[in-house]
Design an enzyme around this catalytic site. Structure first.
Site, PDB file in Angstrom:
ATOM      1  N   CYS A   1      -5.978  -3.225   6.662  1.00 33.24           N
ATOM      2  CA  CYS A   1      -5.574  -1.815   6.607  1.00 33.24           C
ATOM      3  C   CYS A   1      -4.425  -1.523   7.551  1.00 33.24           C
ATOM      4  O   CYS A   1      -3.309  -1.262   7.127  1.00 33.24           O
ATOM      5  CB  CYS A   1      -6.770  -0.942   6.949  1.00 33.24           C
TER       6      CYS A   1
ATOM      7  N   LYS B   1      -3.379   9.302   4.332  1.00 35.00           N
ATOM      8  CA  LYS B   1      -4.152   8.087   4.639  1.00 35.00           C
ATOM      9  C   LYS B   1      -3.280   7.027   5.326  1.00 35.00           C
ATOM     10  O   LYS B   1      -3.649   6.431   6.339  1.00 35.00           O
ATOM     11  CB  LYS B   1      -4.745   7.531   3.329  1.00 35.00           C
TER      12      LYS B   1
ATOM     13  N   GLY C   1      -5.093  -7.091  13.161  1.00 33.20           N
ATOM     14  CA  GLY C   1      -5.432  -7.730  11.891  1.00 33.20           C
ATOM     15  C   GLY C   1      -6.148  -6.783  10.966  1.00 33.20           C
ATOM     16  O   GLY C   1      -6.109  -5.569  11.138  1.00 33.20           O
TER      17      GLY C   1
END
Ligand code: SAJ
Length: 410
Positions: free
Chosen positions: A256, A202, A253
């Site tokens: 994540c 991830k 931004g």
């Protein structure tokens, strides 16, 4: 199978609604009284394409919302994972606390699926010890799984259905059980692996995107110096069958992509060179835009910053999220350069109703009428639909989202 989704924010809520509208028996839990009561009264807590329809069908299917953790067979944990900006380490506190609350109520054999993004090693470092300290045996009393979310704000509902997913578990048997639940709505393929690999994958995905954007941003700086159009360069380069450079912009931004790469830098400082460099390049973009703004002001004989307006406060187009927003970073930087004068700059965003910065305006026409220079920081549909209002303005389009041919770009 009864499923409890813990954390009804940007990820948990769409996931809970999607499961419920596909026949899964779902209870949504959130610690916020306000969130729970709004959802109970049929009111959505944020906007997202297709969310309203999914909400209706989940309500028709009998989804429930409450503050207390119920007994369930499977818990999906989608709580925030803040990070410490100085140490670059994750704060797994909310995840651990959610798992602890599950342990307070669950029957033996319950499955806890962590969807929140966590840095590689978080389950081993923080979650397993917390569970074991309570006297629970993992793999018997409770099963841990990591199934990281992959949906993009702005297209969440569609991506929930069509994205491929990853399930990291300690055993194939548990992974297969979890896979069946996700297959109720997910049409993508579902890879099964161990928890550490799922955690790493991830973070690697978001880091890949960050590095690609950093490359585009660095090219924007090089092309400006060389007097070339970076967009033309990228467009033609991307015609190569194995090249796919993303778009330069005013910065990266959101909670994540601008955060996850730091987990790798924080844990492997001696090894994560490109990753750190990419973060630094992307973080330099608000300042780069500010300097472009000053250049454009100077070229047009404008000295007064109150004649400049920044369009867009959110971290990207058509969302209402300002976390790690490049515009906020630019305004902070401006405040450092100009002190009190920076307060006279104008700012507008159709998605942000509350005043989050000084000089914020709430009417598009008033905003445009009050400035001579418009710096487009976010390509919301609204500005594209109102381009005619910009015709007498000096425009810096940092997203290359307008067809306004006179606009300056990065
Ligand atoms: N951006 C650029 N240039 C681009 C693309 C994006 O400057 O070409 C900027 C955006 O304006 C924004 C930032 O990057 O400020 C991040 O936006 P994004 O749309 O790339 O991604 P997020 O943060 O909204 O969602 C990402 C997604 N990850 C990947 O695509 C690998 C999403 O799939 C994840 O689920 C999400 O992070 C998450 O929650 O981790």
């Amino acid at each position: 199978m009864k499923v409890c989704v813990v954390g009804l924010g940007y990820i948990g809520l769409p996931t809970a609604l999607m499961m419920a509208s596909h026949g899964v028996d779902v209870i949504g839990v959130d610690y916020s009284e306000k969130v729970v009561s709004e959802l109970q009264s049929g009111q959505l807590t944020f906007e997202e394409d297709g969310l309203e329809e999914t909400f209706q069908s989940a309500l028709d299917a009998g989804i429930e919302f409450q503050k207390d953790y119920p007994k369930a067979d499977l818990y999906v944990v989608a709580v925030p994972t803040p990070y410490d900006k100085d140490t670059k380490k994750i704060d797994a506190g909310y995840v651990v606390s959610a798992v602890n609350s599950v342990l307070d109520v669950c029957d033996p054999g319950a499955i806890v699926v962590i969807e929140s993004t966590i840095s590689p090693g978080t389950v081993d470092r923080y979650v397993r010890p917390a569970v074991e300290d309570r006297g629970f045996e993992i793999g018997r009393d409770v099963h841990l799984v990591h199934a990281p979310e992959r949906i993009i704000p702005g297209n969440m509902i569609n991506e929930l259905v069509h994205n491929n997913r990853t399930i990291g578990a300690d055993s194939d048997e548990i992974a297969e059980k979890v896979k069946k639940v996700y297959q109720s709505f997910c049409e993508g393929s579902i890879a099964i692996t161990d928890i550490r690999t799922a955690e790493m994958t991830k973070v690697v995905e978001n880091t890949f995107r960050d590095i690609n954007i950093a490359y585009a941003n660095e090219l924007a700086k090089i092309c400006r110096m060389a007097g070339m159009d970076v967009y033309e360069v990228i467009k033609i380069a991307n015609c190569h069958p194995r090249v796919n450079i993303l778009s330069p912009g005013p910065g990266v931004g959101g909670h994540c992509i601008s955060v996850d790469p730091w987990f790798l830098v924080g844990d492997y400082p001696e090894l994560a060179h490109i990753i750190r460099q990419a973060r630094t390049i992307n973080d330099s973009m608000p300042e780069f835009v500010l300097n472009r703004t000053y250049e454009i002001m100077k070229a047009n004989g404008i000295e007064d910053v109150s004649r400049v307006g920044f369009y867009g406060l959110t971290y990207k187009e058509n969302v209402d999220d300002v976390r790690e927003s490049p515009t906020l970073q630019l305004l902070e930087s401006m405040e450092r350069h100009l002190c009190a004068n920076a307060n006279s700059v104008k700012v507008y965003d159709p998605y942000i109703a509350d005043d989050v910065v000084s000089g914020q305006m709430h009417d598009l026409r008033d905003f445009f009428n009050s400035v001579d220079v418009v710096v487009v920081m976010v390509g919301h549909d609204e500005i594209k639909e109102n381009e005619d209002l910009l015709k007498d303005k000096i425009v810096l389009d940092t997203r290359k989202c307008l067809s306004h041919t006179e606009a300056e770009s990065l």
